[in-house]
Design an enzyme around this catalytic site. Structure first.
Site, PDB file in Angstrom:
ATOM      1  CE  LYS B   6     -14.738 -80.263  -5.321  1.00 15.94           C
ATOM      2  NZ  LYS B   6     -14.057 -79.259  -5.458  1.00 15.94           N
ATOM      3  N   PRO B 107     -19.252 -73.117  -3.489  1.00 17.04           N
ATOM      4  CG  PRO B 107     -18.603 -75.157  -4.551  1.00 17.04           C
ATOM      5  CD  PRO B 107     -19.218 -74.811  -3.379  1.00 17.04           C
ATOM      6  N   GLY B 108     -19.391 -72.215  -7.229  1.00 18.37           N
ATOM      7  CA  GLY B 108     -20.232 -72.425  -8.385  1.00 18.37           C
ATOM      8  C   GLY B 108     -20.663 -70.761  -8.615  1.00 18.37           C
ATOM      9  CB  VAL B 109     -19.940 -67.686  -6.885  1.00 21.61           C
ATOM     10  CG1 VAL B 109     -20.396 -66.243  -7.197  1.00 21.61           C
ATOM     11  CG2 VAL B 109     -20.664 -68.076  -5.612  1.00 21.61           C
ATOM     12  CB  ALA B 111     -17.079 -69.458 -13.425  1.00 17.35           C
ATOM     13  CD  GLN B 112     -19.203 -74.565 -11.298  1.00 19.11           C
ATOM     14  OE1 GLN B 112     -19.753 -75.448 -11.304  1.00 19.11           O
ATOM     15  NE2 GLN B 112     -17.887 -74.199 -10.450  1.00 19.11           N
ATOM     16  N   GLY B 113     -22.581 -70.087 -12.894  1.00 17.17           N
ATOM     17  CA  GLY B 113     -24.294 -69.529 -13.097  1.00 17.17           C
ATOM     18  C   GLY B 113     -24.763 -69.079 -11.980  1.00 17.17           C
ATOM     19  N   GLY B 130     -13.975 -68.229  -7.856  1.00 11.94           N
ATOM     20  CA  GLY B 130     -12.504 -68.444  -8.322  1.00 11.94           C
ATOM     21  C   GLY B 130     -12.363 -67.918  -9.811  1.00 11.94           C
TER      22      GLY B 130
END
Lengths: 156, 156
Positions: B6, B107-109, B111-113, B130
């Site tokens: 990032k 990303p964001g699968v 664990a992030q919803g 992750g």
């Protein structure tokens, strides 16, 4: 020591970076305010943070500079200090108006185009000088010269 | 290998980070698109880059999500791929409309919803999982389960 990591990830990653930097001895960690309030808030629980509210490069005008007032409003709730660009004295004035007593440190001096003293005159508390010193033929002499210039301004 | 750094600094620093990551073996480096076109452009000369056009955390709504179309327009000129959030299928659709054939990783699968498959259904090319795998009691089994789910969607 300020760890200038420009942390710019989702909250759980940014927070972990701040935690590790602090454990490694950083007094402060620099976090990108553009990431939004949840990142700023969660980082501030893991470290004392400086928040980048505007930047010194031309591309900052694309997305960052148009948002500095809102970024600063969020930053001042959680930050120990903020970062604003010596190349944009108007930004520094805006940031100081919003963040008041919070220390403002300012990169972009000389190598990126600002003159020594521009940021301080606009209200910054510290100027950050990198390449102009470490890439000069006589870094100690250059640092001394810059110090004297800033001292003159401080005495005005 | 994609180095998910990032990257979010001024051009000469961001470019140096990309150069070092590439020399260390990264095939691609992830760069923050909100830094502006000069950062994206200069990083693309030092590395093959994926550009973050939107992010998965709630705070992205503050400054990033409102700018995704413009970020994507700049990214597609220089990037080998883009990054968009599984938690915002509408963003993925917008990004794919603008960036066309460029691979979109998401990303964001879990664990992030987002649910497994949400991003792929919206047009993403890859989902990044992750914590749902590495923090599960049986990572191999969890990875297998996710793989099968995605394969079913791919077969539709």
């Amino acid at each position: 020591m300020i760890a200038d990591l420009k942390v710019a990830d989702v909250p759980h990653i940014s927070t972990e970076i701040c935690r590790i930097a602090t454990q490694a001895g950083a007094d402060y960690v620099i976090v990108q305010g553009f990431l939004g309030e949840d990142v700023i808030e969660s980082c501030s629980r893991a470290a004392d943070i400086f928040v980048v509210c505007d930047m010194s490069h031309p591309g900052a005008l694309d997305f960052i500079t148009p948002n500095i007032e809102k970024i600063a409003e969020k930053a001042k709730k959680y930050a120990s200090g903020i970062v604003g660009p010596a190349t944009r004295p108007e930004s520094i004035k805006t940031l100081k108006r919003i963040t008041g007593e919070l220390p403002l440190i300012s990169p972009g001096v000389k190598a990126q185009g600002a003159e020594v003293g521009d940021a301080i005159r606009a209200g910054a508390d510290f100027e950050i000088v990198g390449r102009a010193i470490y890439m000069s033929r006589d870094p100690a002499d250059e640092a001394e010269r810059i110090y004297k210039k800033l001292k003159e301004i401080g005495d005005i």
